[in-house]
Write a protein that holds these residues in place. Structure first.
Motif, PDB file in Angstrom:
ATOM      1  N   VAL A 248       0.834  -1.190   0.000  1.00 26.02           N
ATOM      2  CA  VAL A 248       0.000   0.000   0.000  1.00 26.02           C
ATOM      3  C   VAL A 248       0.875   1.249   0.000  1.00 26.02           C
ATOM      4  CG1 VAL A 248      -1.764   1.261   1.274  1.00 26.02           C
ATOM      5  CG2 VAL A 248      -1.811  -1.228   1.196  1.00 26.02           C
ATOM      6  N   CYS A 249       1.986   1.135   0.644  1.00 27.18           N
ATOM      7  CA  CYS A 249       2.906   2.253   0.627  1.00 27.18           C
ATOM      8  C   CYS A 249       4.311   1.744   0.378  1.00 27.18           C
ATOM      9  CB  CYS A 249       2.837   3.045   1.920  1.00 27.18           C
ATOM     10  SG  CYS A 249       3.400   2.107   3.337  1.00 27.18           S
ATOM     11  N   TYR A 253       5.898  -4.190   2.247  1.00 25.62           N
ATOM     12  CA  TYR A 253       5.994  -5.647   2.314  1.00 25.62           C
ATOM     13  C   TYR A 253       7.257  -6.181   1.684  1.00 25.62           C
ATOM     14  CZ  TYR A 253       1.065  -4.862   3.077  1.00 25.62           C
ATOM     15  OH  TYR A 253      -0.114  -4.404   3.551  1.00 25.62           O
ATOM     16  N   GLN A 278       3.798  -4.317   9.196  1.00 26.32           N
ATOM     17  CA  GLN A 278       2.619  -3.655   9.735  1.00 26.32           C
ATOM     18  C   GLN A 278       1.391  -3.875   8.869  1.00 26.32           C
ATOM     19  OE1 GLN A 278       3.739   0.414  10.255  1.00 26.32           O
ATOM     20  NE2 GLN A 278       5.121  -0.031  11.942  1.00 26.32           N
ATOM     21  N   SER A 279       1.203  -5.048   8.478  1.00 28.11           N
ATOM     22  CA  SER A 279       0.032  -5.321   7.657  1.00 28.11           C
ATOM     23  C   SER A 279      -0.251  -6.812   7.655  1.00 28.11           C
ATOM     24  CB  SER A 279       0.267  -4.870   6.219  1.00 28.11           C
ATOM     25  OG  SER A 279      -0.779  -5.349   5.408  1.00 28.11           O
ATOM     26  N   PRO A 280      -1.493  -7.177   7.545  1.00 31.33           N
ATOM     27  CA  PRO A 280      -1.795  -8.601   7.470  1.00 31.33           C
ATOM     28  C   PRO A 280      -1.540  -9.199   6.091  1.00 31.33           C
ATOM     29  CG  PRO A 280      -3.813  -7.315   7.350  1.00 31.33           C
ATOM     30  CD  PRO A 280      -2.693  -6.350   7.607  1.00 31.33           C
ATOM     31  N   ARG A 281      -1.202  -8.363   5.157  1.00 29.21           N
ATOM     32  CA  ARG A 281      -1.055  -8.901   3.810  1.00 29.21           C
ATOM     33  C   ARG A 281       0.339  -9.455   3.587  1.00 29.21           C
ATOM     34  NH1 ARG A 281      -4.194  -4.455   0.132  1.00 29.21           N
ATOM     35  NH2 ARG A 281      -6.242  -4.798   1.012  1.00 29.21           N
TER      36      ARG A 281
ATOM     37  N   LEU B 124       8.407   7.628   7.208  1.00 29.66           N
ATOM     38  CA  LEU B 124       8.046   7.263   5.843  1.00 29.66           C
ATOM     39  C   LEU B 124       8.052   8.535   5.005  1.00 29.66           C
ATOM     40  CD1 LEU B 124       7.086   5.275   3.742  1.00 29.66           C
ATOM     41  CD2 LEU B 124       4.743   5.616   4.565  1.00 29.66           C
ATOM     42  N   MET B 126       7.981  10.230   1.285  1.00 39.19           N
ATOM     43  CA  MET B 126       7.575   9.939  -0.087  1.00 39.19           C
ATOM     44  C   MET B 126       7.561  11.238  -0.897  1.00 39.19           C
ATOM     45  SD  MET B 126       4.633   7.032   0.479  1.00 39.19           S
ATOM     46  CE  MET B 126       3.564   8.051   1.465  1.00 39.19           C
ATOM     47  N   ARG B 140       0.686   6.332  10.036  1.00 44.71           N
ATOM     48  CA  ARG B 140      -0.343   5.456   9.486  1.00 44.71           C
ATOM     49  C   ARG B 140      -1.244   4.932  10.604  1.00 44.71           C
ATOM     50  NH1 ARG B 140       0.792  -0.260   6.548  1.00 44.71           N
ATOM     51  NH2 ARG B 140      -1.329  -0.701   5.930  1.00 44.71           N
ATOM     52  N   TYR B 145      -5.164   0.610   5.535  1.00 45.30           N
ATOM     53  CA  TYR B 145      -5.266   1.912   4.901  1.00 45.30           C
ATOM     54  C   TYR B 145      -4.388   1.942   3.663  1.00 45.30           C
ATOM     55  CZ  TYR B 145      -7.627   3.923   8.966  1.00 45.30           C
ATOM     56  OH  TYR B 145      -8.530   4.210   9.934  1.00 45.30           O
ATOM     57  N   LYS B 146      -4.754   2.770   2.754  1.00 47.95           N
ATOM     58  CA  LYS B 146      -3.859   3.037   1.634  1.00 47.95           C
ATOM     59  C   LYS B 146      -3.597   4.535   1.587  1.00 47.95           C
ATOM     60  CE  LYS B 146      -7.337   3.686  -1.991  1.00 47.95           C
ATOM     61  NZ  LYS B 146      -7.786   3.274  -3.320  1.00 47.95           N
ATOM     62  N   PHE B 147      -2.537   4.902   0.920  1.00 41.55           N
ATOM     63  CA  PHE B 147      -2.155   6.311   0.920  1.00 41.55           C
ATOM     64  C   PHE B 147      -2.673   6.994  -0.337  1.00 41.55           C
ATOM     65  CE2 PHE B 147       0.697   9.979   0.786  1.00 41.55           C
ATOM     66  CZ  PHE B 147       0.578  10.427   2.097  1.00 41.55           C
ATOM     67  N   TRP B 154      -3.860   9.115   4.598  1.00 40.23           N
ATOM     68  CA  TRP B 154      -4.236   7.712   4.587  1.00 40.23           C
ATOM     69  C   TRP B 154      -5.752   7.615   4.493  1.00 40.23           C
ATOM     70  CZ3 TRP B 154      -0.604   4.086   4.137  1.00 40.23           C
ATOM     71  CH2 TRP B 154       0.704   4.419   4.500  1.00 40.23           C
TER      72      TRP B 154
END
Lengths: 395, 157
Positions: A248-249, A253, A278-281, B124, B126, B140, B145-147, B154
């Motif tokens: 996502v950022c 990952y 920091q993600s479940p993915r 972070l 960017m 975050r 969430y996505k950015f 977010w």
């Protein structure tokens, strides 16, 4: 009485067969040879029932009861003596004229146990040594490269945005037992370059081969290599590479792990885990080879630049579980198993493991780790002449 | 390990074989087997093309060796590769955020007008198109969430 019958048949236009056409004589053991021939143009008007090969010197014979062309085995030869052979055809009337003499062969005593290994990319000739009539061969496919991560576009990477690379597929494994060869004859061996997706093979691409594992892509893991061939005794597919995490950022990952190559004496293991931040993915596990794959590694938690590499197999083709690699060196196929966090009891071999995928690192794209080399090994005599074997050591 | 290739009347046959294999087979390296230098398949550079995956065995300076057909891209091929990178870059989501980035011809990749600062643990950073500079992203939230680069925030998935 018999003379009268023969006179009658001859009078009806029936006669002995013509001379066969000689083919090739080949020493097949220390005391035997085969002789090929082509049936004569004329059978004399009566079906040919027998072909006889006769050695010179010695007058030792072998026969084949057939009407057409074929291969005759002549046994009882003396090791170290040179022989040529002629072939005659027989029908109801009698035996015809002899063929021309064959090439000369010299049966020799069986060779001492030996082996030849090919572990660098390239195409080679292997010449069957004197006294080697049967070989066993194992072919390990090249591991696929780990996929590149995608932070932004880079020359070494394909297109995308914030994705981790998938793990490379593991190379498969194929072997053959007791394949007949002729001393002094050249046989082709090929080991493909890592990342070329080519086949590793013995004799020809259709005789005994393993396709290399394919490279990991954007997120997607590579496919495992597939074995095959007309002389294959058995084979195992390489495991698929694990998928990289969807990011996502930028730093989300780690790359998916490369899958292990197949081996036949280990327990199937998964490819390395993808990293996690920091993600479940999480990146998914790569599927293990049908036996003896790389075990999963981890440490993708923000630090891992690459997914774990798949464990490979050793040069004997006897796979053991690999263990996954960790930051910063884990992830190279096969050898990644040696440096990683061990979740299995032993490390993988150097050959066939898939490379780990990369995660975006430091705001840039990162290319995945290379897959491991493939290998071809030819052995004769000795304890590991047949695969699979629990007899470990030099043949 | 030394390699040799079989020759017959000056013409090569088959493929190179290892010296120890020839000694196993013949007792020594036969006279008509000649030294061979293996050259591994090259990895093409950014603007190079490997025209064949197969090397041609060629005699170079009196030694047989692999010769690979590696060539430089034509001007048209080079332009097409660069354009593909630019096009793909501009087809991404939020592509307008990176409109200031340009193609670096040397690496055939898109680069920012200002080099990225060294990463700092826990931060972070960017590229922010609105500021035309690198910018630290807000913390975050927990969860998925996505950015959103345009809103610079977010957003929940």
């Amino acid at each position: 009485m018999f003379a009268a019958i023969n006179f009658y048949q001859a009078g009806a236009g029936v006669t002995v067969p013509g001379a066969p056409t000689i083919g090739t004589a080949t020493a097949t053991t220390s005391t035997a040879a085969t002789v090929t021939y082509t049936a004569p143009a004329s059978n004399g008007g009566s079906t040919i029932t027998l072909y006889t090969a006769t050695s010179s010197p010695g007058g030792i014979t072998g026969t084949l009861a057939t009407a057409g062309s074929g291969t005759i085995t002549v046994s009882g030869l003396t090791s170290g003596t040179s022989y040529t052979f002629t072939v005659k055809a027989t029908n109801a009337i009698g035996q015809g004229a002899a063929s021309a003499a064959s090439n000369s062969i010299t049966p020799v005593a069986p060779a001492a146990p030996g082996s030849q290994s090919y572990t660098s990319a390239g195409t080679y000739s292997w010449v069957a040594p004197a006294g080697v009539f049967k070989v066993s061969t194992v072919v390990v496919g090249t591991g696929g490269n780990g996929g590149a991560s995608l932070y932004y576009l880079s020359n070494c990477c394909t297109v995308g945005n914030y994705y981790s690379g998938g793990g490379g597929g593991g190379g498969g494994l194929a072997y053959t037992n007791n394949y007949s060869v002729s001393p002094g004859t050249s046989y082709t061996v090929q080991v493909s370059a890592v990342g070329s997706g080519g086949a590793n093979y013995f004799v020809s691409s259709g005789t005994l081969y393993v396709l290399g594992g394919t490279d990991g892509g954007t997120v997607t893991g590579g496919n495992g290599g597939i074995p095959g061939g007309t002389i294959m005794t058995a084979g195992y597919s390489g495991g698929a590479g694990g998928s990289g995490g969807y990011a996502v950022c930028s730093n989300s990952y780690g790359g998916g792990g490369g899958a292990g190559a197949a081996g036949y004496s280990g327990v199937g293991g998964a490819g390395g885990n993808g990293g996690l931040y920091q993600s479940p993915r999480n990146g998914s596990n790569g599927s293990g080879g049908s036996a003896g794959g790389g075990a999963s590694g981890f440490d993708g938690f923000g630090n891992s630049q690459y997914g774990a590499g798949g464990g490979g197999v050793d040069i004997l083709g006897q796979g053991s579980n690999g263990s996954g690699g960790t930051y910063p060196n884990g992830g190279t196929g096969g050898s990644g198993g040696a440096s990683g966090v061990a979740v299995a009891t032993s490390t993988g071999g150097l050959y066939g493991g898939g490379g780990g995928g990369a995660k975006p690192q430091g705001g840039t794209s990162v290319c995945g780790k290379a897959g491991a080399l493939g290998a071809v090994r030819i052995v004769w005599q000795g304890c590991s002449r047949s695969f699979p074997s629990t007899c470990v050591g030099s043949p | 390990m030394n390699l040799y290739i079989e020759t017959e009347n000056g013409v090569i046959k088959n493929h190179p074989a290892f010296e120890d294999n020839l000694i196993q087979a013949f007792g020594s390296v036969p006279e008509h087997w000649k030294p061979f230098t293996r050259v591994e398949r090259p990895t093409p550079g950014i603007y190079q093309v490997l025209e064949s995956d197969t090397a041609v065995y060629t005699k170079v300076n009196d030694v047989w060796t692999d010769v690979w057909s590696l060539r430089e891209m034509t001007a048209e091929e080079k332009t097409a590769k660069q354009q593909a990178v630019i096009t793909a870059f501009n087809e991404r989501k939020y592509a307008s955020n990176w409109s200031a980035w340009t193609l670096d011809e040397a690496t055939c990749s898109m680069v920012p007008p200002i080099p990225r600062p060294e990463p700092v643990e826990g931060k972070l950073v960017m590229w922010c198109g609105a500021d035309n500079n690198w910018k630290e992203a807000p913390a975050r939230p927990e969860g998925e969430y996505k950015f959103d680069f345009i809103a610079w925030a977010w957003v929940a998935l």
